[in-house]
Scaffold this active site. Structure first.
Site, short mmCIF file in Angstrom:
data_model
loop_
_atom_site.label_atom_id
_atom_site.label_comp_id
_atom_site.label_asym_id
_atom_site.label_seq_id
_atom_site.Cartn_x
_atom_site.Cartn_y
_atom_site.Cartn_z
N HIS A 1 7.74 16.65 -4.91
CA HIS A 1 7.55 16.89 -6.34
C HIS A 1 6.37 17.83 -6.56
CE1 HIS A 1 9.97 13.51 -8.47
NE2 HIS A 1 10.60 13.97 -7.41
N TYR B 1 5.15 9.94 -17.22
CA TYR B 1 4.15 8.94 -17.60
C TYR B 1 4.01 9.02 -19.12
CZ TYR B 1 2.51 8.64 -12.70
OH TYR B 1 2.42 8.43 -11.34
N PRO C 1 -1.78 0.74 -10.72
CA PRO C 1 -0.83 1.69 -10.12
C PRO C 1 -0.64 3.01 -10.86
CG PRO C 1 0.33 -0.17 -11.09
CD PRO C 1 -1.11 -0.48 -11.20
N LYS D 1 -2.26 5.49 -6.36
CA LYS D 1 -3.26 5.69 -5.31
C LYS D 1 -3.32 4.59 -4.25
CE LYS D 1 -4.74 9.57 -6.54
NZ LYS D 1 -3.62 10.34 -6.02
N TYR E 1 -4.51 13.72 -8.76
CA TYR E 1 -3.17 13.15 -8.55
C TYR E 1 -2.62 13.50 -7.17
CZ TYR E 1 1.44 11.36 -9.69
OH TYR E 1 2.60 10.62 -9.68
P1 RFL Z 1 0.10 -5.23 1.64
O1 RFL Z 1 1.25 -4.32 1.40
O2 RFL Z 1 -0.22 -6.25 0.62
O3 RFL Z 1 0.34 -5.93 3.05
C1 RFL Z 1 -0.48 -7.00 3.51
C2 RFL Z 1 0.33 -7.83 4.48
O4 RFL Z 1 -0.49 -8.89 4.98
C3 RFL Z 1 0.26 -10.09 4.99
N1 RFL Z 1 -0.65 -11.25 4.94
C4 RFL Z 1 -0.99 -11.98 6.00
N2 RFL Z 1 -0.64 -11.90 7.29
C5 RFL Z 1 -1.16 -12.82 8.15
N3 RFL Z 1 -2.00 -13.82 7.75
C6 RFL Z 1 -2.39 -13.93 6.47
N4 RFL Z 1 -3.21 -14.91 6.09
C7 RFL Z 1 -1.88 -12.99 5.54
N5 RFL Z 1 -2.04 -12.82 4.20
C8 RFL Z 1 -1.30 -11.76 3.85
C9 RFL Z 1 1.16 -9.97 3.77
O5 RFL Z 1 2.31 -10.82 3.88
C10 RFL Z 1 1.53 -8.48 3.81
O6 RFL Z 1 2.69 -8.24 4.57
O7 RFL Z 1 -1.26 -4.39 1.88
P2 RFL Z 1 -1.48 -2.98 2.59
O8 RFL Z 1 -0.75 -2.91 3.89
O9 RFL Z 1 -2.94 -2.73 2.54
O10 RFL Z 1 -0.73 -1.91 1.65
C11 RFL Z 1 -1.19 -1.65 0.35
C12 RFL Z 1 -0.03 -1.23 -0.56
O11 RFL Z 1 1.00 -2.20 -0.43
C13 RFL Z 1 -0.46 -1.10 -2.02
O12 RFL Z 1 -1.71 -0.46 -2.13
C14 RFL Z 1 0.55 -0.28 -2.86
O13 RFL Z 1 1.79 -0.93 -2.92
C15 RFL Z 1 0.02 -0.06 -4.28
N6 RFL Z 1 0.98 0.65 -5.15
C16 RFL Z 1 1.13 2.02 -5.08
N7 RFL Z 1 0.41 2.75 -4.20
C17 RFL Z 1 0.60 4.10 -4.09
O14 RFL Z 1 -0.08 4.74 -3.27
N8 RFL Z 1 1.54 4.79 -4.85
C18 RFL Z 1 2.30 4.13 -5.76
O15 RFL Z 1 3.15 4.76 -6.37
C19 RFL Z 1 2.09 2.70 -5.93
N9 RFL Z 1 2.82 2.00 -6.82
C20 RFL Z 1 1.75 -0.08 -6.06
C21 RFL Z 1 2.67 0.65 -6.91
C22 RFL Z 1 1.65 -1.47 -6.17
C23 RFL Z 1 2.43 -2.13 -7.10
N10 RFL Z 1 2.29 -3.55 -7.14
C24 RFL Z 1 3.37 -4.44 -7.16
C25 RFL Z 1 1.01 -4.17 -6.90
C26 RFL Z 1 3.43 0.00 -7.83
C27 RFL Z 1 3.31 -1.39 -7.95
C28 RFL Z 1 4.14 -2.05 -9.02
C1 PHB Z 2 6.82 4.03 -8.27
O1 PHB Z 2 7.76 4.84 -8.12
O2 PHB Z 2 6.94 2.84 -7.95
C2 PHB Z 2 5.55 4.52 -8.83
C3 PHB Z 2 5.37 5.88 -9.05
C4 PHB Z 2 4.17 6.33 -9.59
C5 PHB Z 2 3.18 5.43 -9.91
C6 PHB Z 2 3.36 4.07 -9.69
C7 PHB Z 2 4.55 3.61 -9.14
O3 PHB Z 2 2.03 5.89 -10.48
#
Ligand code: RFL
Ligand code: PHB
Length: 393
Positions: free
Chosen positions: A75, A204, A296, A300, A388
């Site tokens: 993108h 957005y 989110p 980032k 971004y």
């Molecule tokens: P995770 O993905 O939470 O993984 C952690 C893992 O550790 C396990 N765990 C354990 N394992 C052993 N013993 C324990 N006691 C444990 N406790 C927990 C868990 O089961 C899990 O498998 O962390 P990690 O790897 O640091 O990754 C981080 C990302 O997942 C997170 O930052 C992103 O998803 C955030 N996020 C976004 N980030 C972006 O860069 N771009 C995006 O577009 C974006 N969109 C989002 C998002 C997060 C969202 N939510 C739901 C919070 C959109 C959403 C809606």
């Molecule tokens: C997504 O596609 O899940 C998404 C994209 C952009 C964001 C957050 C989530 O800023």
């Protein structure tokens, strides 16, 4: 009790833990991952969608970029919507040719899991009662239960990649860690559907009914988000109610173009800004969501997790190759300098795009003025675009 031995014990098989494991493996550093959930559960969590160029480069370096390049969508811009109008933010023009990659976290995780299985590195899934010990001394390790058997793992270093609710940060004595937190008074309701995206770029949108984001996973799969009160449950939102509300928050052309269909997944995520400092305690390192959370809006979270993993893998590889401690000693400060800038951007973008129930009219007017400024000033647009696409390392 069975005893296992490795160089780096990684807690958590989310994107941070799996990527770290792959980079260490490539450099010949032995590692073992313990994960509380099953692999299928980890793959079932629908989260991030946007990867910065530096994250793409790191996934390439880890040798897991092939499917991302084949199936991911590059993108070059996104759209800001307010007052019923969309404004194009031309990321590539504003940043000297940079872009972002739209490729789901689920797919990144799947690619990493498959690469790990192919090289035969061990992951203990469904590990319960994980307890860390000895990281303030010379012989750190962990105990956990897998299939009813108690296992002890001895290692040189522990990487806490276990997310916000994990055991790693919680194992640090309270007086050795400082946390900073801001919880936002609203959540994001996300819906995934096999419908074509409403626009070829992400939208957005700020609206008096609440923020909305139109995102995608592919040319045939869409991801939409609506700002909702924290008191709402996903079950309060039928698909019909979701699509109706989304249409109300879109500009007329997008509302007319929206294709709806049954949801594949629907969930509500709370929004928070959170940082734990420092990120190293003796032989325990925190990385990714275990150390910091961003709302989110700026996409980032996963990208920050990748940048922590880059610094940590470099520090450990350098240490094993050259007996150097420099990377280990500077790990926390290096990460935090990037993290606070991403926290600032995510907080700013979140504050600008959401509205609060009973928001004073002056706040809404100020946000609108700021949005008008952003889309009319080359300087403001450039600042938004450079954040971004991701700040340099
Ligand atoms: P995770 O993905 O939470 O993984 C952690 C893992 O550790 C396990 N765990 C354990 N394992 C052993 N013993 C324990 N006691 C444990 N406790 C927990 C868990 O089961 C899990 O498998 O962390 P990690 O790897 O640091 O990754 C981080 C990302 O997942 C997170 O930052 C992103 O998803 C955030 N996020 C976004 N980030 C972006 O860069 N771009 C995006 O577009 C974006 N969109 C989002 C998002 C997060 C969202 N939510 C739901 C919070 C959109 C959403 C809606
Ligand atoms: C997504 O596609 O899940 C998404 C994209 C952009 C964001 C957050 C989530 O800023």
């Amino acid at each position: 009790m069975k005893t296992l031995r490795t160089q780096v014990l990684i807690v958590g098989a989310g994107p941070s833990g799996l990527l770290l494991g792959q980079l260490l493996h490539k450099a010949g550093v032995a590692n073992l991952i313990v994960e509380r959930q099953t692999g299928d559960y980890v793959l079932g969590r629908i989260r991030a969608g946007v990867l910065e160029q530096t994250t793409v480069d790191l996934l390439d370096e880890a040798g897991v970029g092939a499917r991302m390049h084949a199936e991911g969508l590059e993108h070059h811009g996104f759209e800001l919507m307010f007052d019923g109008q969309r404004h194009h933010i031309d990321l590539s023009r504003l940043t000297g040719g940079k872009s972002v990659m739209v490729y789901g976290q689920t797919e990144v995780t799947r690619d990493l899991m498959e690469a790990r299985a192919a090289v035969g590195e061990q992951t203990l899934y469904s590990a319960s009662d994980v307890e860390l010990f000895g990281f303030d001394g010379d012989i750190p390790g962990a105990r956990c239960t897998v299939n009813g058997e108690r296992i002890e793992i001895l290692c040189d270093y522990i990487a806490g990649c276990d997310g916000y609710h994990g055991v790693s940060r919680a194992s640090v004595p309270a007086d050795a860690i400082k946390t900073h937190e801001k919880v936002y008074p609203f959540g994001w309701l996300g819906l995934l559907s096999d419908t074509p995206p409403v626009s070829h770029e992400l939208i957005y949108g700020r609206h008096e009914r609440g923020f909305t984001l139109c995102s995608m996973r592919s040319a045939t799969r869409s991801r939409y988000y609506l700002q909702v009160p924290l008191t709402d449950q996903a079950s309060d939102w039928s698909d019909e109610r979701f699509w109706h509300e989304l249409r109300l928050r879109l500009d007329p052309a997008a509302a007319a173009a929206l294709v709806t269909g049954p949801s594949l997944e629907k969930s509500i995520a709370p929004l928070r800004s959170f940082v734990a400092e420092p990120m190293r305690f003796g032989r325990l390192f925190l990385a990714g969501d275990a150390a910091h959370i961003v709302p989110p809006t700026g996409a980032k979270g996963l990208n920050l997790a990748a940048s922590d993993v880059r610094y940590l893998s470099q520090a450990l590889i350098e240490h094993y190759r050259e007996q150097s401690r420099a990377g280990i000693d500077h790990y926390s400060a290096r990460c935090l300098s990037r993290i606070w800038k991403a926290e600032r951007f995510s907080w700013w973008f979140t504050s600008l795009m959401h509205n609060l129930p009973h928001e004073p009219e002056i706040d809404a007017k100020l946000h609108r003025a700021e949005l008008e400024y952003v889309v009319s000033s080359e300087a403001a647009m450039t600042s938004m675009a450079e954040n971004y696409v991701g700040l340099p390392w």
